[in-house]
Design a protein around this motif. Structure first.
Motif, PDB file in Angstrom:
ATOM      1  N   GLY A   9       0.832  -1.208   0.000  1.00  0.00           N
ATOM      2  CA  GLY A   9       0.000   0.000   0.000  1.00  0.00           C
ATOM      3  C   GLY A   9       0.855   1.242   0.000  1.00  0.00           C
ATOM      4  O   GLY A   9       0.471   2.276   0.550  1.00  0.00           O
ATOM      5  N   ALA A  10       2.018   1.149  -0.650  1.00  0.00           N
ATOM      6  CA  ALA A  10       3.035   2.212  -0.561  1.00  0.00           C
ATOM      7  C   ALA A  10       2.636   3.506  -1.256  1.00  0.00           C
ATOM      8  O   ALA A  10       3.255   4.541  -1.019  1.00  0.00           O
ATOM      9  N   LEU A  35       5.291  -1.853  -2.350  1.00  0.00           N
ATOM     10  CA  LEU A  35       4.399  -2.738  -3.093  1.00  0.00           C
ATOM     11  C   LEU A  35       2.999  -2.145  -3.173  1.00  0.00           C
ATOM     12  O   LEU A  35       2.551  -1.454  -2.256  1.00  0.00           O
ATOM     13  N   ALA A  36       2.318  -2.431  -4.265  1.00  0.00           N
ATOM     14  CA  ALA A  36       0.938  -1.975  -4.439  1.00  0.00           C
ATOM     15  C   ALA A  36       0.281  -2.850  -5.506  1.00  0.00           C
ATOM     16  O   ALA A  36       0.826  -3.878  -5.906  1.00  0.00           O
ATOM     17  N   SER A  40      -0.526   0.496  -9.947  1.00  0.00           N
ATOM     18  CA  SER A  40       0.544   1.375  -9.448  1.00  0.00           C
ATOM     19  C   SER A  40       1.935   0.927  -9.884  1.00  0.00           C
ATOM     20  O   SER A  40       2.930   1.515  -9.465  1.00  0.00           O
ATOM     21  N   LEU A  41       2.004  -0.116 -10.718  1.00  0.00           N
ATOM     22  CA  LEU A  41       3.302  -0.621 -11.167  1.00  0.00           C
ATOM     23  C   LEU A  41       4.134   0.498 -11.801  1.00  0.00           C
ATOM     24  O   LEU A  41       3.659   1.214 -12.681  1.00  0.00           O
ATOM     25  N   VAL A  54       7.603   1.284  -7.429  1.00  0.00           N
ATOM     26  CA  VAL A  54       6.648   0.368  -6.820  1.00  0.00           C
ATOM     27  C   VAL A  54       6.581  -0.937  -7.605  1.00  0.00           C
ATOM     28  O   VAL A  54       6.530  -0.942  -8.840  1.00  0.00           O
ATOM     29  N   LYS A  55       6.576  -2.049  -6.867  1.00  0.00           N
ATOM     30  CA  LYS A  55       6.416  -3.379  -7.461  1.00  0.00           C
ATOM     31  C   LYS A  55       5.009  -3.897  -7.164  1.00  0.00           C
ATOM     32  O   LYS A  55       4.297  -3.378  -6.305  1.00  0.00           O
ATOM     33  N   VAL A  56       4.618  -4.948  -7.882  1.00  0.00           N
ATOM     34  CA  VAL A  56       3.262  -5.480  -7.763  1.00  0.00           C
ATOM     35  C   VAL A  56       3.187  -6.528  -6.654  1.00  0.00           C
ATOM     36  O   VAL A  56       4.007  -7.451  -6.598  1.00  0.00           O
TER      37      VAL A  56
END
Length: 344
Positions: A9-10, A35-36, A40-41, A54-56
């Protein structure tokens, strides 16, 4: 050797604040991974003077992660927290999904640090509701001194408690008022600009809202199941910072002066209580601060052994992100967790 920390939820208000606080407090992390969801990638978030991509969450491997700070809502937490915990990472969750699970500790480090030992059942620790967290920081030392029987609290909760959408709605509606545009209501049940709404979360059968019920249940779980508490939760047109008007009835005598002295020496508390114009804290002034501030401490002459006071704190920090990081720090301080890299 430091820890590997994931923040789920970054891209949200609390997630970004978690990243800020990890850096501010010099948390012993060798690696921090934001991560999100898929949408949001590639989004960039700040971590000190660094920019992280951001990573998935869906395809992330947690096998080498030590701590996961999670602020992505209850549904995501229900699905992912057990999976992440099973991979060996300790999940510190900001949603309400696990708060009332008997096998999941609900922690405010200044209030019930010893309860943290129970995290090993599921590798999950719950963060309390924002309004409960600041309330209990003030109540705990007073309860230790004079034993609380009953609490009546009215909250004045900022729109950031409803996320970015709540903050955007207050801004857009306030602007619309000044330029005479139509007012659009989306996030809240009524107009929030220049108004207050006595309704947070859904209504329950007894007429209380779930936000109010959370304060009751969490106070009993963290502080004392014998405490009687009733709450009225109100949304107010403030961007950041929750205020609470608190009335407490004790079993033993306690004066306002005694309460001030106790709270001045309590962890996480600051007393700002001068009987003069401006001699108190407001939600606006609490924004960006880590402590819980107590003002307007006075004796309630309508009951035996009663006190009334005013409590404010930054709901994004002590009410959410800061408390989560403090829980992680408590794990380390008590040697309850060591970096997986050091074990390899």
């Amino acid at each position: 050797m430091g820890f590997k920390v994931a923040v789920v939820g970054a891209t949200g208000n609390v997630g970004r604040e978690m990243l800020n606080i990890l850096e501010e407090r010099g948390f012993p992390a060798d690696e921090v991974v934001p991560l999100a969801s898929h949408r949001s990638l590639g989004t960039e978030v700040s971590f000190g003077d660094k920019t992280l991509k951001v990573k998935v969450l869906d395809n992330y491997d947690f096998s080498d992660t030590d701590i996961c700070l999670m602020s992505a809502g209850g549904n995501v937490s229900k699905e992912w927290a057990p999976k992440i915990g099973a991979a060996g990472a300790v999940v510190i969750d900001n949603s309400s999904a696990w708060r009332y699970d008997i096998d999941v500790p609900l922690i405010v480090p200044e209030v019930n640090p010893d309860a943290i030992d129970g995290f090993k059942t599921h590798n999950i620790i719950a963060n309390p509701n924002c309004s409960t967290a600041q309330l209990l920081v003030a109540l705990k030392p007073l309860h230790d001194a004079a034993t609380i029987k009953r609490v009546v609290v009215s909250t004045y909760q900022s729109v950031s408690g409803a996320g970015k959408a709540g903050m955007d709605e207050l801004f857009e509606q306030s602007r619309a008022v000044f330029v005479a545009d139509p007012i659009t209501v989306r996030k809240f049940t009524k107009r929030i600009a220049f108004n207050v709404i006595p309704h947070i979360d859904v209504f329950m059968e007894d007429g209380y809202t779930k936000e109010e019920w959370k304060m009751v249940a969490e106070t009993k779980k963290m502080l004392d199941p014998k405490i009687k508490l009733t709450a009225t939760a109100v949304r107010v047109p403030v961007f950041i910072g929750h205020g609470e008007a608190v009335n407490v009835e004790f079993e033993k005598p306690i004066s306002a002066d005694e309460a001030r002295e106790i709270l001045r020496n309590a962890p996480g508390c600051q007393v700002v209580d001068k009987h003069e114009d401006g001699g108190y804290m407001t939600p606006y002034e609490s924004a960006g601060e880590d402590d819980t501030f107590v003002s307007r401490i006075r004796e309630d002459i309508t009951v035996e052994n009663g006190l009334s006071f005013w409590v404010v704190a930054d709901n994004l920090r002590k009410g959410a992100a800061l408390n989560a990081v403090q829980i992680a720090e408590l794990l380390i301080a008590r040697n309850l967790i060591t970096p997986k890299k050091a074990q390899a």
